[in-house]
Design a protein around this motif. Structure first.
Motif, PDB file in Angstrom:
ATOM      1  N   ASP A  85       0.978  -1.292  -0.071  1.00  0.00           N
ATOM      2  CA  ASP A  85      -0.025   0.059  -0.149  1.00  0.00           C
ATOM      3  C   ASP A  85       0.789   1.152  -0.088  1.00  0.00           C
ATOM      4  N   TYR A  89      -2.414   2.522   6.346  1.00  0.00           N
ATOM      5  CA  TYR A  89      -3.823   2.433   6.654  1.00  0.00           C
ATOM      6  C   TYR A  89      -4.716   2.921   5.677  1.00  0.00           C
ATOM      7  N   THR A  91      -6.549   0.967   3.602  1.00  0.00           N
ATOM      8  CA  THR A  91      -7.490  -0.060   3.282  1.00  0.00           C
ATOM      9  C   THR A  91      -8.461   0.342   4.720  1.00  0.00           C
ATOM     10  N   GLU A  92      -7.922   0.394   5.851  1.00  0.00           N
ATOM     11  CA  GLU A  92      -8.802   0.783   6.930  1.00  0.00           C
ATOM     12  C   GLU A  92      -9.398   2.116   6.670  1.00  0.00           C
ATOM     13  N   ILE A  93      -8.835   3.094   6.159  1.00  0.00           N
ATOM     14  CA  ILE A  93      -9.596   4.534   6.085  1.00  0.00           C
ATOM     15  C   ILE A  93     -10.505   4.175   4.796  1.00  0.00           C
ATOM     16  N   ALA A  95     -12.269   1.514   4.144  1.00  0.00           N
ATOM     17  CA  ALA A  95     -13.458   0.620   4.727  1.00  0.00           C
ATOM     18  C   ALA A  95     -14.517   1.415   5.569  1.00  0.00           C
ATOM     19  N   ILE A  96     -13.759   2.529   6.393  1.00  0.00           N
ATOM     20  CA  ILE A  96     -14.617   3.129   7.245  1.00  0.00           C
ATOM     21  C   ILE A  96     -15.397   4.192   6.413  1.00  0.00           C
ATOM     22  N   SER A  98     -16.348   3.960   3.381  1.00  0.00           N
ATOM     23  CA  SER A  98     -17.437   3.060   2.489  1.00  0.00           C
ATOM     24  C   SER A  98     -18.514   2.827   3.413  1.00  0.00           C
TER      25      SER A  98
END
Length: 189
Positions: A85, A89, A91-93, A95-96, A98
């Motif tokens: 990446d 972070y 991916t986590e950001i 996901a939140i 989305s």
């Protein structure tokens, strides 16, 4: 005959969408998106919505894709995507973000009040006049219209975020000599 053309164009739309999300090369993904957008324009044409078909080709397959390809070429995103990446972070950001966006769309979908019945709106669109199309698009179909605009914005921001170049590190050999290179000219310290 129109049903067969519709089915073929629908199949081409799905194939173009699969190509868009499955290839690793950004230029190939953009070309898959162009195929998808052109197929959607063909779908509009088979439904006698010639104005929407023309707008689809001019605005999306033309202007928006030129912008996407310009960003891809400008940021050198032609190379395949690596496994790591580029942003911590991300991916986590994503996901939140989305989940929040999906929740907002669910709330809007259940609280939306339709200004006109669907049959009346569909009857007014029969001729495909731009005024009626615009009125229907910005009243009855405002939520999907805004969802597409947000999706395009997220796609542009995401493509820029994914292809950020790392900061150039100074050459240790040049620093050891006490010299720097500026614009191709060696400057003494």
């Amino acid at each position: 005959m129109a049903n067969i053309a519709f089915l073929i164009l629908a199949l081409l739309t799905v194939v173009g969408a699969i190509i868009t999300v499955s290839v690793r090369n950004a230029v190939h993904a953009a070309l898959g998106l162009v195929g998808t957008l052109l197929s959607v324009a063909g779908l509009y044409a088979t439904m006698n919505a010639s104005f929407l078909s023309a707008v689809q080709v001019i605005v999306y397959a033309g202007a928006i894709m030129v912008l996407f390809l310009f960003v891809i070429m400008l940021l050198d995103a032609n190379r395949p995507i690596s496994g790591r990446d580029p942003l911590p972070y991300i991916t986590e950001i994503a996901a939140i973000g989305s989940a929040l966006l999906a929740a907002a769309f669910v709330v809007l979908a259940f609280t939306y009040r339709d200004p006109r019945p669907l049959a009346q709106a569909a009857a007014s669109l029969q001729n495909g006049a731009p005024g009626v199309v615009g009125e229907t698009l910005l009243t009855r179909f405002l939520l999907p219209f805004e969802a597409v605009s947000i999706l395009l914005l997220v796609a542009v921001v995401g493509s820029v975020a994914l292809v950020q170049r790392p900061a150039q590190q100074p050459d240790p050999a040049m620093e050891a000599e006490g010299a720097r290179v500026r614009d191709g000219v060696e400057v003494g310290a």
